[in-house]
Design an enzyme around this catalytic site. Structure first.
Site, short mmCIF file in Angstrom:
data_model
loop_
_atom_site.label_atom_id
_atom_site.label_comp_id
_atom_site.label_asym_id
_atom_site.label_seq_id
_atom_site.Cartn_x
_atom_site.Cartn_y
_atom_site.Cartn_z
N ASP A 159 -16.71 -12.66 -51.70
CA ASP A 159 -16.76 -11.22 -51.94
C ASP A 159 -16.20 -10.84 -53.30
O ASP A 159 -16.29 -9.69 -53.72
CB ASP A 159 -15.98 -10.49 -50.83
CG ASP A 159 -16.18 -8.99 -50.86
OD1 ASP A 159 -17.30 -8.54 -51.15
OD2 ASP A 159 -15.21 -8.25 -50.60
N SER A 206 -18.12 -2.26 -51.04
CA SER A 206 -19.10 -3.14 -50.37
C SER A 206 -19.65 -2.45 -49.13
O SER A 206 -18.89 -1.85 -48.37
CB SER A 206 -18.44 -4.46 -49.98
OG SER A 206 -17.92 -5.12 -51.11
N GLN A 215 -25.28 -9.34 -51.12
CA GLN A 215 -24.45 -8.19 -50.81
C GLN A 215 -25.03 -6.93 -51.44
O GLN A 215 -25.48 -6.96 -52.59
CB GLN A 215 -23.02 -8.38 -51.33
CG GLN A 215 -22.09 -7.21 -51.00
CD GLN A 215 -20.70 -7.39 -51.59
OE1 GLN A 215 -20.44 -6.95 -52.71
NE2 GLN A 215 -19.82 -8.06 -50.85
#
Length: 302
Positions: free
Chosen positions: A219, A243, A293
């Site tokens: 991430d 996110s 993502q």
């Protein structure tokens, strides 16, 4: 008393090792009931819980309910609300399916009585089969690019305060970016990032632990890549960034204590969202994981 450069380096190494120990500690979830686990945050100075921490802890919770001979091959998740770093997070695991080859789990992360994160993960018995992969980009190795104090000095000399604070913090993951322009300029750049990453200390060969730490580090830096094309970064106070979802596919065994190339690109941004894809390779060029993502990236009002 003035501390020598060697002393500063030693202090930095110890701080990084302590950060790794802290990461491993927060990944060792407390079991509070069958299918229920509790985790805490490593860093309580941020406004929100780091998304990679929640992904990793949710994966660990799912792993604790799966036979030891089955390993995660994919996960898909949604960030529903910002997490409170000062409060524990409860992970509620739903044992969706236990099949002959595959096992499926769904995990809901709960804080203050509300769901903040949702993860679905699939586990598989090891199988032999067809094997191919795309080639790793041709880049400089981790020892051929600025690192350590040289890297920090190069970034911190002209970087804005938020970037300086980020790079001065001890972290469990070491970064060696191949491209530095986005830290030093507001020019619009190609939405591509190449960065070497590894755990700052040895954590062994346990596949489940390595997968959890890989999920944690996956991430990092992703959302930033979708802002390169606009001359912005997640540190920019003009940007609201968060996110929205996170998916991973684990292709081959990995050791996160060894260097991995994180090759990222952002094919699109629109509607206040940016999409970024990532590929993680060993130094030998073996593709171990893929990541995708989508994140919220919008101009901050006012």
């Amino acid at each position: 008393m003035v501390q020598s450069p060697h002393g500063r380096r030693t202090k930095g190494i110890i701080a990084s090792m302590n950060a790794v120990s802290e990461l491993l500690e927060i990944l060792d979830l407390e079991k509070i009931e069958e299918n229920l686990f509790r985790g805490v945050s490593a860093d309580q100075t941020w406004q929100r819980v780091f998304g990679g921490q929640v992904v990793a802890q949710a994966l660990v919770a799912a792993q604790r309910t799966v036979p030891a001979d089955r390993f995660c091959h994919s996960l898909h998740s949604y960030f529903l609300r910002g997490g409170d770093p000062s409060a524990p997070i409860v992970y509620d695991v739903d044992r969706i399916r236990d099949g002959g080859s595959f096992t499926t789990r769904r995990v809901v992360a709960i804080q203050h009585g509300r769901a903040i994160f949702l993860l679905s993960a699939s586990f598989q018995l090891h199988e032999e089969g067809f094997d191919h992969q795309i080639e790793m980009p041709d880049v400089l190795g981790p020892d051929e690019i600025p690192h350590g104090d040289a890297l920090k000095e190069r970034i911190l000399e002209h970087a804005p305060p938020a970037v300086k604070r980020y790079w001065q913090r001890p972290r469990p993951i070491e970064f060696r970016p191949i491209m530095l322009d986005h830290y030093l300029t507001e020019n619009k750049l190609e939405p591509i990032q190449r960065i070497w990453v590894r755990c700052n200390d040895e954590i062994g060969d346990d596949p489940s632990l390595n997968a959890a730490v890989l999920a944690y580090l996956s991430d990092m830096t992703l959302l930033d890549t979708s802002l390169f094309a606009h001359g912005l970064s997640v540190f920019d106070e003009r940007v609201q960034a968060a996110s929205l979802d996170h998916s991973m596919w684990f292709h081959r065994p990995v050791r996160v204590s060894d260097w991995l190339l994180y090759a990222q690109d952002s094919p699109s941004s629109s509607g206040g969202r940016g999409l970024t894809r990532g590929s993680l390779y060993t130094r030998e060029g073996r593709l171990v994981a893929s990541v995708a993502q989508e994140g919220l990236i919008r101009p901050r009002k006012g």
